[in-house]
Design a protein around this motif. Structure first.
Motif, short mmCIF file in Angstrom:
data_model
loop_
_atom_site.label_atom_id
_atom_site.label_comp_id
_atom_site.label_asym_id
_atom_site.label_seq_id
_atom_site.Cartn_x
_atom_site.Cartn_y
_atom_site.Cartn_z
N SER A 91 39.26 64.72 65.77
CA SER A 91 39.95 63.73 64.78
C SER A 91 39.39 63.67 63.64
O SER A 91 38.14 63.71 63.37
N ILE A 92 40.28 63.55 62.30
CA ILE A 92 39.77 63.42 61.15
C ILE A 92 39.77 61.75 60.54
O ILE A 92 39.45 61.61 59.42
N SER A 93 39.57 61.04 61.60
CA SER A 93 40.10 59.49 61.14
C SER A 93 38.92 59.01 60.44
O SER A 93 39.13 58.00 59.78
N SER A 94 37.62 59.71 60.78
CA SER A 94 36.35 59.09 60.17
C SER A 94 35.99 59.64 59.13
O SER A 94 35.11 59.21 58.31
N TYR A 95 36.87 60.46 58.44
CA TYR A 95 36.51 61.69 57.33
C TYR A 95 37.57 61.26 56.04
O TYR A 95 38.43 61.20 56.28
N ASP A 96 36.72 61.43 54.82
CA ASP A 96 37.72 61.67 53.88
C ASP A 96 38.34 62.90 53.68
O ASP A 96 37.80 63.90 54.21
N MET A 97 39.58 62.81 53.16
CA MET A 97 40.46 64.03 53.10
C MET A 97 40.80 64.25 51.62
O MET A 97 40.99 63.29 50.89
N GLY A 98 40.89 65.49 51.43
CA GLY A 98 41.53 65.88 50.03
C GLY A 98 42.27 66.82 49.99
O GLY A 98 42.68 67.66 50.84
N TRP A 99 43.19 67.04 48.78
CA TRP A 99 43.90 68.08 48.51
C TRP A 99 43.48 68.80 47.35
O TRP A 99 43.14 68.15 46.13
N PHE A 100 43.51 70.00 47.09
CA PHE A 100 42.93 70.72 45.96
C PHE A 100 44.06 71.78 45.61
O PHE A 100 44.97 72.12 46.57
N ARG A 101 44.08 72.44 44.38
CA ARG A 101 44.97 73.55 44.16
C ARG A 101 44.27 74.70 43.57
O ARG A 101 43.24 74.36 42.71
N HIS A 102 45.01 75.79 43.69
CA HIS A 102 44.22 77.09 43.01
C HIS A 102 45.11 77.79 42.45
O HIS A 102 46.31 78.10 42.93
N VAL A 103 45.00 78.25 41.02
CA VAL A 103 45.90 79.23 40.43
C VAL A 103 44.99 80.52 40.13
O VAL A 103 44.03 80.38 39.66
N LYS A 120 40.26 57.99 51.44
CA LYS A 120 39.36 57.57 52.25
C LYS A 120 39.87 57.63 53.86
O LYS A 120 40.91 57.51 53.87
N SER A 121 38.79 57.61 54.51
CA SER A 121 39.18 57.65 56.11
C SER A 121 40.08 56.52 56.57
O SER A 121 40.99 56.59 57.43
N THR A 122 39.68 55.31 56.06
CA THR A 122 40.66 54.16 56.15
C THR A 122 41.79 53.89 55.17
O THR A 122 42.54 52.82 55.59
N SER A 123 42.23 54.90 54.49
CA SER A 123 42.99 54.75 53.37
C SER A 123 42.98 53.64 52.29
O SER A 123 43.84 53.22 51.64
N SER A 124 41.78 52.92 52.45
CA SER A 124 41.45 52.12 51.45
C SER A 124 41.49 52.30 50.29
O SER A 124 41.72 51.37 49.28
N ASN A 125 41.20 53.54 49.75
CA ASN A 125 41.14 53.98 48.33
C ASN A 125 41.64 55.18 48.57
O ASN A 125 41.37 56.24 49.17
N THR A 126 42.20 55.76 47.22
CA THR A 126 42.83 57.07 46.85
C THR A 126 42.49 57.38 45.53
O THR A 126 42.27 56.63 44.59
N TYR A 127 42.40 58.48 45.27
CA TYR A 127 41.86 59.09 44.04
C TYR A 127 42.73 60.42 43.52
O TYR A 127 43.21 61.02 44.53
N TYR A 128 43.01 60.70 42.30
CA TYR A 128 43.95 61.50 41.79
C TYR A 128 43.15 62.14 40.63
O TYR A 128 42.56 61.72 39.70
N GLY A 129 43.29 63.59 40.45
CA GLY A 129 43.19 64.13 39.13
C GLY A 129 43.94 63.65 38.08
O GLY A 129 45.09 63.15 38.38
N ASP A 130 43.43 63.77 37.02
CA ASP A 130 44.41 63.32 35.84
C ASP A 130 45.80 63.90 35.71
O ASP A 130 46.77 63.20 35.25
N SER A 131 45.63 65.10 35.72
CA SER A 131 47.07 65.88 35.76
C SER A 131 48.15 65.33 36.70
O SER A 131 49.22 65.81 36.55
N VAL A 132 47.86 64.52 37.67
CA VAL A 132 48.98 64.41 38.81
C VAL A 132 48.99 62.96 38.94
O VAL A 132 49.84 62.29 39.83
N GLU A 150 41.33 73.34 41.74
CA GLU A 150 41.45 72.15 40.89
C GLU A 150 41.57 70.84 41.91
O GLU A 150 42.32 70.93 42.93
N PHE A 151 40.57 69.59 41.75
CA PHE A 151 41.07 68.60 42.35
C PHE A 151 42.42 67.92 42.21
O PHE A 151 42.54 67.92 41.00
N VAL A 152 43.05 67.61 43.42
CA VAL A 152 44.30 66.98 43.15
C VAL A 152 44.19 65.60 43.66
O VAL A 152 44.56 64.54 42.94
N ALA A 153 43.79 65.36 44.74
CA ALA A 153 43.85 64.04 45.25
C ALA A 153 42.86 63.72 46.50
O ALA A 153 42.67 64.83 47.26
#
Length: 128
Positions: free
Chosen positions: A27-39, A51-63, A45-48
């Motif tokens: 289960s990933i429910s206790s862990y932060d998850m991220g998306w990255f991209r690569h060219v 948090k495990s509880t969906s309480s906070n989200t973070y985004y790269g400036d370009s997205v 590059e960090f995309v987004a």
């Protein structure tokens, strides 16, 4: 943890796509998850991140303002809704899990090295 990213494809600029990242093995429910991209030829590059509880989200400036990360812990899945896609969004998109033990309330990491498990990537191609 095995992460399977899907949903990539070839679209026109301005279109939308939703990527999914299905986790198995744990289960990933206790862990932060991220998306990255690569060219090729550029650093991953960090995309987004979310948090495990969906309480906070973070985004790269370009997205910021165009992409939305979400998760469904019951389905062990993380999503990346991508709107108003641009040619420069073309990349191989990876999902990743941050399995570190962190103090409560710690922000999500934007650093590649802090993520332990990675999916295989799904290709997004945006044409003009």
């Amino acid at each position: 943890v095995q992460l399977q990213a899907s949903g990539g494809g070839s679209v026109q600029a301005g279109d939308s796509l939703t990527l999914s990242c299905a986790a198995s093995g744990r289960s990933i429910s206790s862990y932060d998850m991220g998306w990255f991209r690569h060219v090729p030829g550029k650093p991953r590059e960090f995309v987004a991140a979310i948090k495990s509880t969906s309480s906070n989200t973070y985004y790269g400036d370009s997205v910021k303002g165009r992409f939305t990360i979400s998760r469904d812990n019951a389905k062990n899945t993380v999503y990346l809704q991508m709107n108003s896609l641009k040619v420069e969004d073309t990349a191989l998109y990876y999902c990743a899990s941050d399995m570190r033990l962190k103090p409560y309330g710690s922000p999500c990491s934007v650093n590649v090295d802090d993520y332990t498990y990675w999916g295989q990537g799904t290709l997004v191609t945006v044409s003009s």
